[in-house]
Design a protein around this motif. Structure first.
Motif, mmCIF file in Angstrom:
data_model
loop_
_atom_site.group_PDB
_atom_site.id
_atom_site.type_symbol
_atom_site.label_atom_id
_atom_site.label_comp_id
_atom_site.label_asym_id
_atom_site.label_seq_id
_atom_site.Cartn_x
_atom_site.Cartn_y
_atom_site.Cartn_z
ATOM 1 N N UNK A 30 0.828 -1.290 -0.066
ATOM 2 C CA UNK A 30 -0.018 0.069 -0.103
ATOM 3 C C UNK A 30 0.913 1.168 0.013
ATOM 4 N N UNK A 31 0.568 2.094 -0.808
ATOM 5 C CA UNK A 31 1.207 3.501 -0.993
ATOM 6 C C UNK A 31 0.184 4.458 -0.172
ATOM 7 N N UNK A 32 0.945 5.277 0.426
ATOM 8 C CA UNK A 32 0.083 6.179 1.422
ATOM 9 C C UNK A 32 0.723 7.641 0.991
ATOM 10 N N UNK B 269 5.610 10.129 0.669
ATOM 11 C CA UNK B 269 4.839 9.045 0.694
ATOM 12 C C UNK B 269 5.628 7.964 1.320
ATOM 13 N N UNK B 270 4.659 6.931 1.739
ATOM 14 C CA UNK B 270 5.414 5.751 2.506
ATOM 15 C C UNK B 270 4.634 4.455 1.741
ATOM 16 N N UNK B 271 5.646 3.541 1.511
ATOM 17 C CA UNK B 271 5.098 2.245 0.824
ATOM 18 C C UNK B 271 5.126 1.218 2.006
ATOM 19 N N UNK B 272 3.980 0.436 2.027
ATOM 20 C CA UNK B 272 3.689 -0.375 3.098
ATOM 21 C C UNK B 272 3.881 -1.870 2.756
ATOM 22 N N UNK B 273 4.878 -2.871 2.927
ATOM 23 C CA UNK B 273 4.843 -4.047 2.472
ATOM 24 C C UNK B 273 5.018 -5.104 3.477
ATOM 25 N N UNK B 274 5.070 -6.431 3.376
ATOM 26 C CA UNK B 274 5.202 -7.347 4.304
ATOM 27 C C UNK B 274 4.402 -7.260 5.461
ATOM 28 N N UNK C 97 4.374 9.603 10.083
ATOM 29 C CA UNK C 97 5.812 9.805 10.529
ATOM 30 C C UNK C 97 6.663 8.684 9.890
ATOM 31 N N UNK C 98 5.993 7.901 9.070
ATOM 32 C CA UNK C 98 6.989 6.790 8.428
ATOM 33 C C UNK C 98 7.365 7.486 6.873
#
Length: 96
Positions: free
Chosen positions: A40-42, A50-55, A87-88
């Motif tokens: 997911x990219x937020x 932006x932050x990319x969430x994986x795993x 914050x990420x």
């Protein structure tokens, strides 16, 4: 890629793994197991980051989305949750 949320402050995109290799590249390279992942990219429009969430981060965020589907949140509740990920966000958004 699926747009999940878009407001004045945030954009959330679900990036889907391409699990279907094309036959030309499959024939050219030996079969190597690949980890199919999604994320997911937020994007925080206010900061331009932006932050990319994986795993495991993506799995936790997916659980949040499922909870939102069961109990329809207000926009303020969604924004408050997304604000917790700001914050990420370290990567500047670059349009290309």
């Amino acid at each position: 890629m699926n747009m999940l949320y878009d407001s004045d402050s945030f954009v959330v995109v679900h990036m889907l793994a391409d699990a279907t290799p094309d036959s030309a590249s499959e024939a050219a390279t030996p079969a190597v197991p690949q980890l199919v992942r999604h994320g997911f990219e937020i994007v925080d429009k206010r900061s331009g980051k932006e932050v990319y969430l994986d795993g495991s981060w993506a799995e936790m965020f997916q659980q949040q989305i499922l909870a939102w589907q069961r109990n329809t949140p207000t926009q303020e509740e969604v924004e408050d949750t997304l604000d917790g990920y700001v914050g990420l966000a370290q990567n500047p958004v670059i349009v290309h």
